[in-house]
Design a protein around this motif. Structure first.
Motif, mmCIF file in Angstrom:
data_model
loop_
_atom_site.group_PDB
_atom_site.id
_atom_site.type_symbol
_atom_site.label_atom_id
_atom_site.label_comp_id
_atom_site.label_asym_id
_atom_site.label_seq_id
_atom_site.Cartn_x
_atom_site.Cartn_y
_atom_site.Cartn_z
ATOM 1 N N TYR A 72 0.877 -1.158 0.000
ATOM 2 C CA TYR A 72 0.000 0.000 0.000
ATOM 3 C C TYR A 72 0.922 1.218 0.000
ATOM 4 C CZ TYR A 72 -3.714 -3.239 1.361
ATOM 5 O OH TYR A 72 -4.606 -4.273 1.399
ATOM 6 N N PHE A 73 0.870 2.000 -1.053
ATOM 7 C CA PHE A 73 1.784 3.137 -1.204
ATOM 8 C C PHE A 73 1.130 4.396 -0.634
ATOM 9 C CE2 PHE A 73 2.959 0.057 -4.433
ATOM 10 C CZ PHE A 73 4.341 0.001 -4.296
ATOM 11 N N VAL A 74 1.767 4.974 0.369
ATOM 12 C CA VAL A 74 1.232 6.176 1.024
ATOM 13 C C VAL A 74 2.353 7.195 1.155
ATOM 14 C CG1 VAL A 74 -0.544 4.902 2.312
ATOM 15 C CG2 VAL A 74 1.725 5.237 3.325
ATOM 16 N N ASP A 75 1.967 8.453 1.374
ATOM 17 C CA ASP A 75 3.002 9.470 1.582
ATOM 18 C C ASP A 75 3.463 9.453 3.041
ATOM 19 O OD1 ASP A 75 1.157 10.959 3.126
ATOM 20 O OD2 ASP A 75 0.559 12.176 1.408
ATOM 21 N N HIS A 76 4.476 10.244 3.315
ATOM 22 C CA HIS A 76 5.105 10.239 4.646
ATOM 23 C C HIS A 76 4.110 10.611 5.747
ATOM 24 C CE1 HIS A 76 8.415 10.719 7.553
ATOM 25 N NE2 HIS A 76 7.735 11.769 7.982
ATOM 26 N N ASN A 77 3.330 11.654 5.519
ATOM 27 C CA ASN A 77 2.401 12.123 6.551
ATOM 28 C C ASN A 77 1.335 11.088 6.877
ATOM 29 O OD1 ASN A 77 3.743 14.558 6.807
ATOM 30 N ND2 ASN A 77 2.425 15.619 5.330
ATOM 31 N N GLU A 78 0.803 10.434 5.848
ATOM 32 C CA GLU A 78 -0.216 9.408 6.090
ATOM 33 C C GLU A 78 0.371 8.226 6.842
ATOM 34 O OE1 GLU A 78 -3.519 6.674 3.712
ATOM 35 O OE2 GLU A 78 -2.234 8.068 2.595
ATOM 36 N N PHE A 79 1.590 7.842 6.481
ATOM 37 C CA PHE A 79 2.244 6.723 7.171
ATOM 38 C C PHE A 79 2.405 7.032 8.658
ATOM 39 C CE2 PHE A 79 5.659 4.157 8.780
ATOM 40 C CZ PHE A 79 5.517 2.943 8.135
ATOM 41 N N MET A 80 2.888 8.222 8.973
ATOM 42 C CA MET A 80 3.106 8.588 10.370
ATOM 43 C C MET A 80 1.797 8.647 11.143
ATOM 44 S SD MET A 80 6.232 8.603 10.836
ATOM 45 C CE MET A 80 7.672 8.450 9.779
#
Length: 205
Positions: free
Chosen positions: A57-65
């Motif tokens: 699942y590819f997410v950006d940095h902010n969503e991951f955190m």
């Protein structure tokens, strides 16, 4: 008969060792038998042959955190420039309902998962040699020279950590390596830790 407890199978290797190829083929061969694959979240850019929800699942940095703060991950880490996280809820589901869940993780991820799920079995995939490992990494063509050298050094260092795993499979020929991993998984029900206490009580009294 009660449903068998789900099996957690952690497959790790240095980059280029072949763990991802082995996991994909095992899943294809055993999907009808209840085998599934743990799909991690990552901030790494998607490669041309990858699809969101299949490899990662590819997410950006902010969503991951945000997901990590919410406790969604059983384990998470930074590898090179990017973050990876293993979602917790699919693991709990497979433990309750039975089946086999495969994990394709690096050495650190394998250690963290094993700490949380002591019943998990760990398998380390080794390449047939250092020269072949370096050839495989270079053949990918996904990184510039600087980051390729970083990945190569890390992979060579990780090869030495095979003793931390319960099983070791040497991936000289992909088909043979797949069959060896499959054999390990299919005999896990024979381990004492995997036996159903009620079934044993009925047998031996």
């Amino acid at each position: 008969m009660p449903k068998a407890k789900g099996k957690i199978v952690i497959i790790s290797s240095p980059s280029g060792g072949g763990k991802s190829s082995i996991c994909r083929r095992l899943l294809k061969r055993n999907r009808k038998a209840g085998w599934t694959f743990s799909i991690s979240y990552t901030t790494r850019p998607r490669r041309p042959n990858e699809r969101d929800g299949r490899e990662y699942y590819f997410v950006d940095h902010n969503e991951f955190m945000s997901l990590r703060r919410d406790g969604m991950f059983a384990e998470s880490c930074q590898v090179h420039r990017y973050y990876y996280g293993t979602p917790r809820s699919p693991i709990e589901k497979i433990r309750r309902q039975g089946g086999v869940m495969l994990f394709d993780v690096d050495v650190k991820g394998a250690r963290r998962l094993k700490e949380q799920y002591r019943e998990a079995v760990t398998i380390f995939v080794l390449p047939p040699g250092r020269r072949e490992l370096l050839k495989r990494l270079k053949r990918r063509g996904t990184e510039d020279d600087k980051h390729l050298r970083i990945r190569q050094r890390r992979a060579l260092s990780e090869m030495k950590l095979y003793r931390r795993f319960e099983y070791v499979v040497i991936n000289k020929e992909l088909g043979s390596a797949i069959r060896e991993v499959e054999m390990i998984v299919k005999t896990l029900h024979c381990r004492q830790a995997g036996l159903d206490p009620e079934q044993i009580r009925r047998i031996i009294g």
